[in-house]
Motif scaffolding. Structure first.
Motif, PDB file in Angstrom:
ATOM      1  N   PRO A   1       0.816  -1.224   0.000  1.00 11.27           N
ATOM      2  CA  PRO A   1       0.000   0.000   0.000  1.00 11.27           C
ATOM      3  C   PRO A   1       0.842   1.264   0.000  1.00 11.27           C
ATOM      4  N   VAL A   2       2.043   1.209   0.610  1.00 10.26           N
ATOM      5  CA  VAL A   2       2.873   2.411   0.649  1.00 10.26           C
ATOM      6  C   VAL A   2       3.338   2.756  -0.767  1.00 10.26           C
ATOM      7  N   HIS A   3       3.732   1.709  -1.516  1.00  8.17           N
ATOM      8  CA  HIS A   3       4.150   1.923  -2.902  1.00  8.17           C
ATOM      9  C   HIS A   3       3.002   2.488  -3.732  1.00  8.17           C
ATOM     10  N   ALA A   4       1.801   1.951  -3.505  1.00 10.44           N
ATOM     11  CA  ALA A   4       0.631   2.446  -4.225  1.00 10.44           C
ATOM     12  C   ALA A   4       0.441   3.940  -3.962  1.00 10.44           C
ATOM     13  N   GLN A   5       0.615   4.344  -2.726  1.00 11.66           N
ATOM     14  CA  GLN A   5       0.472   5.769  -2.398  1.00 11.66           C
ATOM     15  C   GLN A   5       1.540   6.599  -3.095  1.00 11.66           C
ATOM     16  N   GLN A   6       2.765   6.046  -3.128  1.00 11.27           N
ATOM     17  CA  GLN A   6       3.832   6.770  -3.798  1.00 11.27           C
ATOM     18  C   GLN A   6       3.524   6.951  -5.282  1.00 11.27           C
ATOM     19  N   LEU A   7       2.856   5.946  -5.864  1.00  8.77           N
ATOM     20  CA  LEU A   7       2.488   6.049  -7.273  1.00  8.77           C
ATOM     21  C   LEU A   7       1.284   6.965  -7.475  1.00  8.77           C
ATOM     22  N   GLY A   8       0.721   7.453  -6.392  1.00  2.56           N
ATOM     23  CA  GLY A   8      -0.379   8.394  -6.504  1.00  2.56           C
ATOM     24  C   GLY A   8      -1.764   7.771  -6.447  1.00  2.56           C
ATOM     25  N   VAL A   9      -1.858   6.549  -5.899  1.00  2.00           N
ATOM     26  CA  VAL A   9      -3.169   5.924  -5.767  1.00  2.00           C
ATOM     27  C   VAL A   9      -3.718   6.236  -4.380  1.00  2.00           C
ATOM     28  N   SER A  10      -4.909   6.786  -4.310  1.00  2.00           N
ATOM     29  CA  SER A  10      -5.507   7.153  -3.038  1.00  2.00           C
ATOM     30  C   SER A  10      -6.884   6.505  -2.926  1.00  2.00           C
ATOM     31  N   LEU A  11      -7.137   5.878  -1.801  1.00  4.54           N
ATOM     32  CA  LEU A  11      -8.393   5.145  -1.643  1.00  4.54           C
ATOM     33  C   LEU A  11      -9.222   5.736  -0.513  1.00  4.54           C
ATOM     34  N   VAL A  12     -10.495   6.011  -0.790  1.00  2.00           N
ATOM     35  CA  VAL A  12     -11.419   6.398   0.271  1.00  2.00           C
ATOM     36  C   VAL A  12     -12.314   5.195   0.521  1.00  2.00           C
ATOM     37  N   ALA A  13     -12.068   4.526   1.618  1.00  2.00           N
ATOM     38  CA  ALA A  13     -12.795   3.286   1.895  1.00  2.00           C
ATOM     39  C   ALA A  13     -14.127   3.588   2.558  1.00  2.00           C
ATOM     40  N   GLN A  14     -14.961   2.539   2.654  1.00  2.00           N
ATOM     41  CA  GLN A  14     -16.242   2.725   3.330  1.00  2.00           C
ATOM     42  C   GLN A  14     -16.046   2.813   4.837  1.00  2.00           C
ATOM     43  N   GLU A  15     -15.042   2.100   5.342  1.00  2.00           N
ATOM     44  CA  GLU A  15     -14.699   2.222   6.752  1.00  2.00           C
ATOM     45  C   GLU A  15     -13.694   3.352   6.845  1.00  2.00           C
ATOM     46  N   PHE A  16     -13.839   4.196   7.843  1.00  2.00           N
ATOM     47  CA  PHE A  16     -12.944   5.346   7.887  1.00  2.00           C
ATOM     48  C   PHE A  16     -11.814   5.098   8.861  1.00  2.00           C
ATOM     49  N   PRO A  17     -10.596   4.966   8.346  1.00  2.00           N
ATOM     50  CA  PRO A  17      -9.478   4.755   9.265  1.00  2.00           C
ATOM     51  C   PRO A  17      -9.001   6.075   9.859  1.00  2.00           C
ATOM     52  N   LEU A  18      -9.858   6.735  10.618  1.00  2.00           N
ATOM     53  CA  LEU A  18      -9.501   8.024  11.191  1.00  2.00           C
ATOM     54  C   LEU A  18      -9.101   7.848  12.644  1.00  2.00           C
ATOM     55  N   PHE A  19      -8.368   8.801  13.162  1.00  2.00           N
ATOM     56  CA  PHE A  19      -7.972   8.770  14.557  1.00  2.00           C
ATOM     57  C   PHE A  19      -8.934   9.623  15.365  1.00  2.00           C
ATOM     58  N   GLY A  20      -9.792   8.957  16.124  1.00  2.00           N
ATOM     59  CA  GLY A  20     -10.852   9.657  16.838  1.00  2.00           C
ATOM     60  C   GLY A  20     -10.352  10.701  17.816  1.00  2.00           C
ATOM     61  N   GLN A  21      -9.164  10.446  18.377  1.00  2.00           N
ATOM     62  CA  GLN A  21      -8.690  11.333  19.444  1.00  2.00           C
ATOM     63  C   GLN A  21      -7.881  12.511  18.901  1.00  2.00           C
ATOM     64  N   LEU A  22      -7.692  12.538  17.584  1.00  2.00           N
ATOM     65  CA  LEU A  22      -6.952  13.651  17.007  1.00  2.00           C
ATOM     66  C   LEU A  22      -7.924  14.648  16.383  1.00  2.00           C
ATOM     67  N   SER A  23      -7.440  15.848  16.137  1.00  2.00           N
ATOM     68  CA  SER A  23      -8.313  16.874  15.584  1.00  2.00           C
ATOM     69  C   SER A  23      -8.520  16.630  14.090  1.00  2.00           C
ATOM     70  N   VAL A  24      -9.489  17.352  13.547  1.00  2.00           N
ATOM     71  CA  VAL A  24      -9.786  17.262  12.122  1.00  2.00           C
ATOM     72  C   VAL A  24      -8.541  17.594  11.313  1.00  2.00           C
ATOM     73  N   ALA A  25      -7.859  18.697  11.689  1.00  2.00           N
ATOM     74  CA  ALA A  25      -6.682  19.125  10.936  1.00  2.00           C
ATOM     75  C   ALA A  25      -5.596  18.067  10.988  1.00  2.00           C
ATOM     76  N   GLU A  26      -5.376  17.491  12.171  1.00  2.00           N
ATOM     77  CA  GLU A  26      -4.317  16.489  12.296  1.00  2.00           C
ATOM     78  C   GLU A  26      -4.621  15.265  11.446  1.00  2.00           C
ATOM     79  N   ASN A  27      -5.875  14.866  11.417  1.00  2.00           N
ATOM     80  CA  ASN A  27      -6.251  13.722  10.595  1.00  2.00           C
ATOM     81  C   ASN A  27      -6.046  13.985   9.115  1.00  2.00           C
ATOM     82  N   LEU A  28      -6.397  15.211   8.717  1.00  4.66           N
ATOM     83  CA  LEU A  28      -6.307  15.551   7.295  1.00  4.66           C
ATOM     84  C   LEU A  28      -4.875  15.529   6.803  1.00  4.66           C
ATOM     85  N   LEU A  29      -3.951  15.941   7.662  1.00  2.38           N
ATOM     86  CA  LEU A  29      -2.583  16.132   7.198  1.00  2.38           C
ATOM     87  C   LEU A  29      -1.677  14.993   7.635  1.00  2.38           C
ATOM     88  N   LEU A  30      -2.278  13.972   8.205  1.00  4.61           N
ATOM     89  CA  LEU A  30      -1.517  12.827   8.682  1.00  4.61           C
ATOM     90  C   LEU A  30      -0.743  12.183   7.538  1.00  4.61           C
TER      91      LEU A  30
END
Lengths: 344, 490
Positions: B67-96
């Motif tokens: 998956p890391v290589h895929a990201q490097q190649l510019g592939v981005s996936l928005v899944a149905q399950e959200f792998p977000l960090f609940g305890q972090l702020s919106v901004a931190e999640n966005l720029l993670l």
């Protein structure tokens, strides 16, 4: 050479072959999560019995029975809390407090033993209620709530006794420990009764099922109309009551109210529960596992003593057992999951 | 992508000889649950390792299962399950996952960048809020914004709008179009065929792991798509309530208020299906949760049947005869690791008990098998954990749970979210059957078509209030949308 090839009967893997009864039993056993602990108990029992004649003797088994009552009852109690997704760190200190209080009530306040025991158990239940209120109403994490009691109850036990054991406990009280039922010491019999009661409650009552649901998914349980706060409250009361019961049994065993008992027992109890397959994230695990988890710890402890292994090494062995239990559980559940995926 | 093949055990879940996606194009990927969409996009984004075949992005070949290589190649996936960090702020999640500019975190720069990303989606979400305090739709928007922020060459959107209201969906679709116009490939997985046809220039249909149709937007009529997906006709799905509502009042709310909603006045008759429409954040879910007693109400009265109804908790509501199928079945409804039997009997355990407290295993098994079958759940055994079942089957289990309790009032929050076309039809039948049995049904949904074909009346909510109610003969998309967006009280 080629003729030998064609002689072989054609194998058709697609056709399901009826599983022989023996294999079916094996697959069923393999699907039983507790099989690892039970098998280990049996193997170790045989090993220790072979290594030492006295290990399987009646008197040693009875001694193990006393230990089992202590750790086993605590493990059962804490399992209720862990099933809801919580933890109870206060057990050892509650054991000390109730041991001291029961001795004080009996020896100093001169209450007859049954009354002293009843009042002590009420105190334990009250501690459980307090934990429940903190966790459900005030939203204090279980770890912190019971950590408070871990410190405070030990302090109270020391304050009541000023650090010295309370002696003069009546004979009726110590008799609890002296009697045998069909060679089984009374505390061990109490443990067995507790196991049966816990099994009936968790597997055969709707409130028990709801307890699992609360631990499995609290919000889902709540929206399905389950009174989650009551179930959580109940778990803490059961846990504290078990600690109180063990406190009473200890005073009976030692004939004094000893404020120093029970140090670290909560961890032994939690270890027994986890070895027995109770999931620390809540919602999974069974009474059979907990019982055998406690038996395993006691067998290992006693076995190592009989083999004259230094107590320092015993701790290491216990740690290793815990590590093995946790890893095999992981591997087993992963295998099962894979097997399930392969057969849609 | 060439010669992709993936099997779990002996089951082939994907077998696609070749699929070429061109830059600057939005390609929709449709198919029933289990058709292989997620496997295909999983391989594309490196999460799933194919048994055979290669993925090429531009000139480079993706290292399979990386998956890391895929990201490097510019592939981005928005899944149905959200792998977000609940305890972090919106901004931190966005720029993670972005390389930090210096040794220390520059919070104001973070906020600015996050704001810019959210503005592209027109999302008014505070950048300092903790993600766990956000609603599911808001989290979905964050997840999409996060993917956009990586400036992807290939963006995979797995049902991006299923949790969103119409306005937010439109913003997401616009952002996808802009990205495609800038030369990226956008792969769009969707269940809402009208939406798919609106956005995609090309529609690829998968069935049982095989590519069964590859159509241009003009060729992709709704009927043709459905036929390609399930082999069934669309006409089975369009209809109207089979039975008429009775004239007995089953539930009324007068001046109902709770945090974020009200005052709401509402009457439901026995056998009536009432839809609740409205934009995201209009209070649809809140209304349902308030009626269920899961959100404490602050004022107003409710009656259920001829008795006053005052639930202090969902347990009170269930005891009075109200059931809720919540929006997020994984977090709010199911015990995922437990069996179908446990899940289906959860709400009726006390009634399955004998001598008040004790469960009878035999009686429970019989009950669970019956309830699962009645709800049309397809499973090998009622002892199977529900985690492995499809979304549609999981949803039917939640339905089965409440049907068995025989409530007077059934509350449904997004009953067909993330459910495939076939299962959707099954769920519509269940809802109609509930009404025919005399239950009053309150359905909240962000899919207007769904409400228009399913309900007797539609109540429109806006900013927590009920602004208008439409009878069946007044149903029109435009009118409902106008009421929802303008919030004009009747």
């Amino acid at each position: 050479m080629t003729a030998a090839h064609t002689d072989r009967p054609a194998v058709t893997p697609e056709e399901p072959v009826a599983e022989p009864a023996g294999r079916r039993l094996v697959t069923r056993l393999a699907a039983t999560p507790e099989i690892g602990v039970i098998a280990t108990v049996i193997v170790l029992f045989i090993v220790f019995s072979a290594a030492s004649e006295s290990f399987a003797g009646v008197s040693n088994l009875q001694t193990m029975g006393f230990d089992l009552a202590q750790y086993g009852i605590l493990a059962l109690g804490v399992s209720f809390v862990i099933l809801t997704g919580g933890i109870d760190l206060s057990l050892g200190s509650v054991v000390a407090l109730t041991a001291v209080v029961s001795a004080w009530l009996n020896a100093r306040a001169e209450l007859p033993a049954p009354a002293a025991i009843a009042v002590t158990l009420l105190l334990a239940a009250a501690i459980g209620v307090l934990h429940g209120v903190f966790v459900t109403r005030l939203g204090v994490p279980p770890f912190v709530t019971t950590l408070i009691t871990l410190v405070a109850a030990r302090g109270a036990a020391l304050a009541i006794t000023k650090g010295f054991p309370i002696d003069g406990v009546s004979e009726t009280f110590t008799d609890l420990n002296a009697y045998r039922v069909l060679l089984i010491p009374v505390p061990t019999a109490i443990f067995i009764v507790c196991c049966v009661a816990a099994w009936v409650f968790l597997e055969r009552t709707y409130a028990g099922r709801q307890l699992y649901a609360v631990g499995g998914n609290r919000e889902a349980a709540r929206l399905a109309g389950i009174r989650t706060e009551r179930r959580i409250m109940l778990a803490y009361v059961v846990s504290a009551l078990c600690a109180g019961l063990v406190g009473v049994l200890i005073t009976s065993r030692l004939s004094v109210g000893q404020p120093g008992v029970g140090q670290g027992w909560e961890l032994t109890a939690i270890a027994a529960a986890v070895i027995g397959g109770i999931s620390l994230s809540g919602g999974a695990g069974r009474v059979v596992g907990v019982a055998f988890g406690a038996i395993l710890l006691v067998v290992i402890n006693t076995g190592l003593v009989i083999l004259h292994v230094s107590p320092y090494y015993q701790q290491i062995v216990l740690g290793l057992v815990l590590a093995v239990a946790v890893t095999t559980d992981r591997i087993r559940s992963r295998r099962l999951a894979r097997a399930r995926r392969a057969t849609p | 992508m060439t010669g992709l093949h993936k099997a779990y055990g002996t089951t082939t879940v994907l077998d696609v000889p070749e699929l070429v996606l061109h830059g600057g194009q939005i390609v929709a990927l449709v198919g029933e649950n289990g058709a292989g969409k997620s496997t295909l996009t999983g391989i594309l984004s490196g999460i799933v390792r194919p048994d055979r075949g290669t993925v090429e992005v531009g000139p480079s070949t993706l290292r399979p299962g990386d998956p890391v290589h895929a990201q490097q190649l510019g592939v981005s996936l928005v899944a149905q399950e959200f792998p977000l960090f609940g305890q972090l702020s919106v901004a931190e999640n966005l720029l993670l996952g972005r390389p930090p500019a210096g040794l220390f975190v520059d919070r104001s720069a973070q906020r600015r960048q996050a704001r810019a990303l959210l503005d592209r989606l027109g999302a008014a979400i505070g950048t300092d809020r903790m993600v766990e305090t956000l609603t599911v739709p808001q989290q979905q928007l964050i997840e999409i914004a996060k993917a956009l922020g990586r400036e992807p060459r290939v963006l995979v959107l797995d049902e991006p709008t299923s949790a969103l209201g119409p306005v937010e969906s439109a913003a997401v679709l616009t952002a996808a179009r802009e990205l495609a116009a800038a030369g990226a490939v956008v792969v769009f997985i969707g269940h809402r065929l009208d939406e798919v046809r609106e956005i995609a220039e090309r529609v690829v249909v998968l069935r049982n792991g095989r590519l069964v149709a590859d159509l241009t937007a003009a060729e992709a009529t709704e009927q043709r798509l459905v036929r390609a997906m399930v082999g069934a006709e669309l006409s089975d799905l369009v209809g109207e309530p089979a039975t008429a509502a009775t004239d007995r009042d089953a539930f009324t709310a007068a001046g109902l208020t709770a945090p974020g909603i009200g005052p709401v006045d509402l009457t439901l008759r026995a056998g009536e299906i009432l839809g609740v429409a409205g934009l995201m954040g209009s209070g649809r879910s809140r209304l349902l949760h308030t009626v269920m007693g899961a959100i404490p109400r602050t004022g107003g009265t409710m009656t259920l049947g001829d008795r006053s109804y005052d639930p202090g908790s969902p347990a009170d509501a269930a005891a009075a005869g109200v059931g809720l199928v919540p929006e997020d079945r994984k977090h709010q409804a199911l015990l995922l690791d437990d069996s179908v039997r446990w899940n289906v009997s959860l709400a009726v355990l006390p009634t399955l008990s004998h001598r008040r407290y004790f469960l009878s295993p035999g009686r429970e098994r019989t009950f669970a098998a019956g309830a699962a079958a009645a709800a049309g759940v397809k499973c090998e055994s009622i002892e199977q954990p529900v985690r492995g079942l499809s979304g549609g089957n999981q949803q039917k289990i939640v339905f089965g749970r409440w049907f068995a309790a025989r409530p007077r009032l059934l509350l449904l929050d997004e009953p067909t979210r993330g459910v495939d076309v076939g299962a959707k039809a099954g769920i519509y039948q269940l809802i109609e059957q509930a009404a025919a049995d005399g239950m009053a049904v309150l359905v909240a949904s962000s899919e207007l078509e769904e409400l228009m074909q399913l309900t007797h009346r539609i109540a429109v909510m806006s900013r927590g209030r009920l602004v208008r109610t439409f009878d069946r003969d007044q149903f029109s998309k435009e009118a409902v949308m106008t009421a929802a967006t303008t919030g004009a009280p009747r």
